[in-house]
Enzyme design. Structure first.
Site, PDB file in Angstrom:
ATOM      1  N   PRO A 170       0.885  -1.326   0.066  1.00 47.17           N
ATOM      2  CA  PRO A 170       0.038   0.046   0.232  1.00 47.17           C
ATOM      3  C   PRO A 170       0.742   1.144  -0.104  1.00 47.17           C
ATOM      4  O   PRO A 170       1.290   1.763   1.026  1.00 47.17           O
ATOM      5  CB  PRO A 170      -1.041  -0.025   1.317  1.00 47.17           C
ATOM      6  CG  PRO A 170       0.018  -0.896   2.304  1.00 47.17           C
ATOM      7  CD  PRO A 170       0.870  -2.007   1.271  1.00 47.17           C
ATOM      8  N   ASP A 200       5.925   1.986   2.047  1.00 50.51           N
ATOM      9  CA  ASP A 200       4.717   1.042   2.221  1.00 50.51           C
ATOM     10  C   ASP A 200       4.333   1.355   3.730  1.00 50.51           C
ATOM     11  O   ASP A 200       4.704   1.025   4.602  1.00 50.51           O
ATOM     12  CB  ASP A 200       5.497  -0.203   2.257  1.00 50.51           C
ATOM     13  CG  ASP A 200       4.454  -1.432   2.361  1.00 50.51           C
ATOM     14  OD1 ASP A 200       3.580  -1.359   2.771  1.00 50.51           O
ATOM     15  OD2 ASP A 200       5.309  -2.650   1.718  1.00 50.51           O
ATOM     16  N   HIS A 201       3.086   1.455   3.616  1.00 51.72           N
ATOM     17  CA  HIS A 201       2.362   2.033   4.564  1.00 51.72           C
ATOM     18  C   HIS A 201       2.160   0.921   5.673  1.00 51.72           C
ATOM     19  O   HIS A 201       1.591   0.888   7.001  1.00 51.72           O
ATOM     20  CB  HIS A 201       0.816   2.485   4.513  1.00 51.72           C
ATOM     21  CG  HIS A 201       0.398   3.640   5.425  1.00 51.72           C
ATOM     22  ND1 HIS A 201       0.535   3.559   6.662  1.00 51.72           N
ATOM     23  CD2 HIS A 201       0.000   4.939   5.077  1.00 51.72           C
ATOM     24  CE1 HIS A 201       0.198   4.626   7.217  1.00 51.72           C
ATOM     25  NE2 HIS A 201      -0.133   5.478   6.299  1.00 51.72           N
ATOM     26  N   ARG A 202       2.403  -0.402   5.472  1.00 54.36           N
ATOM     27  CA  ARG A 202       2.544  -1.585   6.280  1.00 54.36           C
ATOM     28  C   ARG A 202       3.606  -1.354   7.155  1.00 54.36           C
ATOM     29  O   ARG A 202       3.795  -1.768   8.331  1.00 54.36           O
ATOM     30  CB  ARG A 202       2.459  -2.919   5.712  1.00 54.36           C
ATOM     31  CG  ARG A 202       1.289  -3.290   4.641  1.00 54.36           C
ATOM     32  CD  ARG A 202       1.671  -4.424   3.964  1.00 54.36           C
ATOM     33  NE  ARG A 202       2.816  -4.349   3.065  1.00 54.36           N
ATOM     34  CZ  ARG A 202       3.192  -5.235   2.127  1.00 54.36           C
ATOM     35  NH1 ARG A 202       2.765  -6.672   2.174  1.00 54.36           N
ATOM     36  NH2 ARG A 202       4.292  -5.056   1.556  1.00 54.36           N
TER      37      ARG A 202
END
Length: 257
Positions: A50, A226-228
């Site tokens: 994401p 990467d929003h994770r």
């Protein structure tokens, strides 16, 4: 006795592939080699990680002056010194301050893999397509050595002689879209990494400097992450620190090394 099979009509020989005529409206080009690999990697990254992208405009007038000073120093003789060198050093320093950004996501084991080393990738446009070789253990390099490594890396990539080892194992990447006259973009994260920084073109722009309106050298930084692995706060801190170091490189001389 087995049933009789109906007679099959004789198959005609397959016609030869049509040759594009002069003035043809379309042309089909096989996707293979580096371009095929890059396309697969970008699709995999875009649809599994994401992405979030943040932007920051930065006054790099002092950085440009620092580049000119470095070019005159003997330890940088016979090596290309460009603003990208200072961007690379700023990214490496930001990673040292915020090691969480130097990581990858192991989906199979549901683990975050934090790297205690930095293999700095630099995207390079070549005749074969986009490649991202990386400088191994970039965090250990003093500035003159980092400059030489950057020059060797880009020359090797453009010559088409980058090895598989050069192109694998990266942990964070820089892409210089400014060389194409572009201000900013939303770069796609290199697979297996958590972030990528795009460095836009440097332009003369009106800017408030020390309370006065002046014409300054300004660029735009774009950080995709990467929003994770990287939340908005961490991504903002990384981008802010890179920008601050480029705005005032002289007072961070000890950090630059």
């Amino acid at each position: 006795a087995p049933a009789q099979q109906p007679e099959q009509p004789e198959q005609e020989a397959a016609p030869a592939a049509p040759v594009a005529e002069a003035g043809a409206r379309e042309e089909r080009i096989p996707v293979k080699g580096v371009r095929k690999h890059t396309a697969a990697a970008m699709v995999r990254s875009a649809f599994t990680a994401p992405h979030v992208t943040e932007f920051l405009q930065v006054d790099v007038t002092e950085a440009i002056e620092t580049v000119e000073q470095l070019r005159g120093r003997p330890e940088f003789a016979a090596v290309k010194v460009s603003p990208l060198l200072l961007v690379a050093r700023a990214v490496l320093t930001a990673v040292r301050r915020h090691p969480e950004v130097n990581a990858s996501w192991d989906d199979e084991r549901q683990e975050i893999v934090r790297k205690h080393y930095v293999n700095l990738g630099v995207a390079a446009a070549t005749d074969r397509g986009l490649v991202v070789p990386n400088i191994k253990e970039a965090h250990t390099k003093p500035l003159p050595e980092l400059a030489r490594e950057l020059q060797t890396l880009t020359e090797t990539a453009r010559a088409g002689s980058a090895t598989p080892a050069d192109l694998t194992g990266g942990t964070i990447t820089i892409t210089n879209v400014g060389v194409f006259g572009v201000d900013a973009g939303t770069p796609i994260i290199n697979p297996g990494e958590a972030a990528i920084l795009a460095f836009g073109q440097i332009r003369d722009m009106p800017w408030v400097h020390k309370g006065e309106l002046a014409v300054r050298k300004v660029t735009t930084l774009s950080l995709s992450f990467d929003h994770r692995l990287v939340d908005g706060e961490l991504g903002s801190k990384v981008l802010r620190d890179v920008g601050a170091m480029l705005e005032d490189p002289k007072t961070t001389a000890l950090i630059w090394g």
